[in-house]
Scaffold this motif. Sequence first.
Motif, short mmCIF file in Angstrom:
data_model
loop_
_atom_site.label_atom_id
_atom_site.label_comp_id
_atom_site.label_asym_id
_atom_site.label_seq_id
_atom_site.Cartn_x
_atom_site.Cartn_y
_atom_site.Cartn_z
N TRP A 1 -10.10 2.17 7.58
CA TRP A 1 -9.16 3.19 7.13
C TRP A 1 -7.73 2.67 7.22
O TRP A 1 -6.93 2.87 6.32
N GLU A 2 -7.42 1.98 8.29
CA GLU A 2 -6.09 1.42 8.49
C GLU A 2 -5.77 0.38 7.41
O GLU A 2 -4.66 0.36 6.87
N ASP A 3 -6.76 -0.46 7.08
CA ASP A 3 -6.56 -1.46 6.03
C ASP A 3 -6.30 -0.78 4.69
O ASP A 3 -5.39 -1.18 3.94
N GLN A 4 -7.08 0.24 4.39
CA GLN A 4 -6.91 0.94 3.11
C GLN A 4 -5.54 1.61 3.05
O GLN A 4 -4.89 1.62 2.00
N THR A 5 -5.09 2.15 4.17
CA THR A 5 -3.77 2.77 4.23
C THR A 5 -2.68 1.73 3.96
O THR A 5 -1.73 1.99 3.22
N ARG A 6 -2.82 0.55 4.54
CA ARG A 6 -1.86 -0.53 4.30
C ARG A 6 -1.85 -0.94 2.82
O ARG A 6 -0.80 -1.17 2.23
N ILE A 7 -3.03 -1.06 2.24
CA ILE A 7 -3.14 -1.44 0.83
C ILE A 7 -2.47 -0.38 -0.05
O ILE A 7 -1.71 -0.70 -0.97
N ASN A 8 -2.74 0.89 0.23
CA ASN A 8 -2.13 1.98 -0.53
C ASN A 8 -0.61 1.98 -0.38
O ASN A 8 0.12 2.19 -1.35
N THR A 9 -0.14 1.78 0.84
CA THR A 9 1.30 1.73 1.10
C THR A 9 1.94 0.58 0.33
O THR A 9 2.99 0.74 -0.29
N PHE A 10 1.27 -0.58 0.35
CA PHE A 10 1.79 -1.73 -0.39
C PHE A 10 1.88 -1.41 -1.88
O PHE A 10 2.89 -1.72 -2.53
N SER A 11 0.87 -0.77 -2.41
CA SER A 11 0.86 -0.42 -3.82
C SER A 11 2.00 0.54 -4.17
O SER A 11 2.68 0.37 -5.18
N LYS A 12 2.22 1.54 -3.32
CA LYS A 12 3.31 2.49 -3.55
C LYS A 12 4.66 1.79 -3.49
O LYS A 12 5.54 2.05 -4.31
N LEU A 13 4.83 0.91 -2.51
CA LEU A 13 6.08 0.17 -2.38
C LEU A 13 6.31 -0.74 -3.59
O LEU A 13 7.43 -0.87 -4.07
N ASN A 14 5.23 -1.34 -4.06
CA ASN A 14 5.33 -2.22 -5.23
C ASN A 14 5.80 -1.44 -6.45
O ASN A 14 6.66 -1.90 -7.21
N SER A 15 5.27 -0.25 -6.63
CA SER A 15 5.66 0.61 -7.74
C SER A 15 7.12 1.04 -7.59
O SER A 15 7.90 1.01 -8.56
N ARG A 16 7.49 1.44 -6.39
CA ARG A 16 8.87 1.87 -6.12
C ARG A 16 9.83 0.71 -6.35
O ARG A 16 10.92 0.89 -6.91
N LEU A 17 9.43 -0.49 -5.95
CA LEU A 17 10.26 -1.67 -6.13
C LEU A 17 10.51 -1.94 -7.62
O LEU A 17 11.64 -2.23 -8.03
N SER A 18 9.49 -1.80 -8.42
CA SER A 18 9.63 -1.99 -9.87
C SER A 18 10.63 -1.00 -10.45
O SER A 18 11.49 -1.37 -11.26
N ASN A 19 10.53 0.25 -10.03
CA ASN A 19 11.47 1.27 -10.51
C ASN A 19 12.91 0.96 -10.09
O ASN A 19 13.83 1.11 -10.88
N LEU A 20 13.08 0.55 -8.84
CA LEU A 20 14.42 0.24 -8.35
C LEU A 20 15.00 -0.99 -9.06
O LEU A 20 16.20 -1.03 -9.35
N GLU A 21 14.16 -1.96 -9.35
CA GLU A 21 14.64 -3.13 -10.07
C GLU A 21 15.07 -2.76 -11.50
O GLU A 21 16.04 -3.32 -12.01
N ASP A 22 14.37 -1.80 -12.11
CA ASP A 22 14.80 -1.31 -13.42
C ASP A 22 16.16 -0.62 -13.32
O ASP A 22 17.03 -0.82 -14.17
N GLU A 23 16.34 0.18 -12.27
CA GLU A 23 17.63 0.83 -12.05
C GLU A 23 18.73 -0.19 -11.82
O GLU A 23 19.85 -0.02 -12.31
N GLN A 24 18.42 -1.24 -11.06
CA GLN A 24 19.39 -2.31 -10.82
C GLN A 24 19.85 -2.93 -12.13
O GLN A 24 21.04 -3.16 -12.32
#
Length: 132
Positions: free
Chosen positions: A19-42
């Motif tokens: 469960w902890e591993d899956q949570t980390r994977i999900n968090t990484f995915s969300k951060l990756n998506s957020r990073l893409s959006n922020l880079e577009d804003e940049q």
Amino acid sequence: MSLQMLPDGQETPDVQVSWEDQTRINTFSKLNSRLSNLEDEQKILADEKEYLEDVSTEIELIDEDELVQYKVGDTFYWIKQSEVVERLEKDSEKTEESLILLDDKVQSIKDEMEELKTALYARFGNAINLER
């Protein structure tokens, strides 16, 4: 994350995902998506800053008492060149401040993603691909 075919003869390692591993994977995915959006804003803010600098350079070539059209919202107003220069400087400063804040957010997300990558690669090795 991307899906890839394994080369012929290579089998998927048999690793249990907790469960902890899956949570980390999900968090990484969300951060990756957020990073893409922020880079577009940049990119948008960097383009806007460059545009403001170009306009400022052009406006400075006009006589100080001459009226210039300045856009506020969706409306253009006739304003003295000297006041337009001041407004452009303020707009440029605001854009620069926004870029600095955005850069900090991007760096924070990248740091958090690196920590997650380290933990996930340590746990799963080559069985997981976290590259963009």
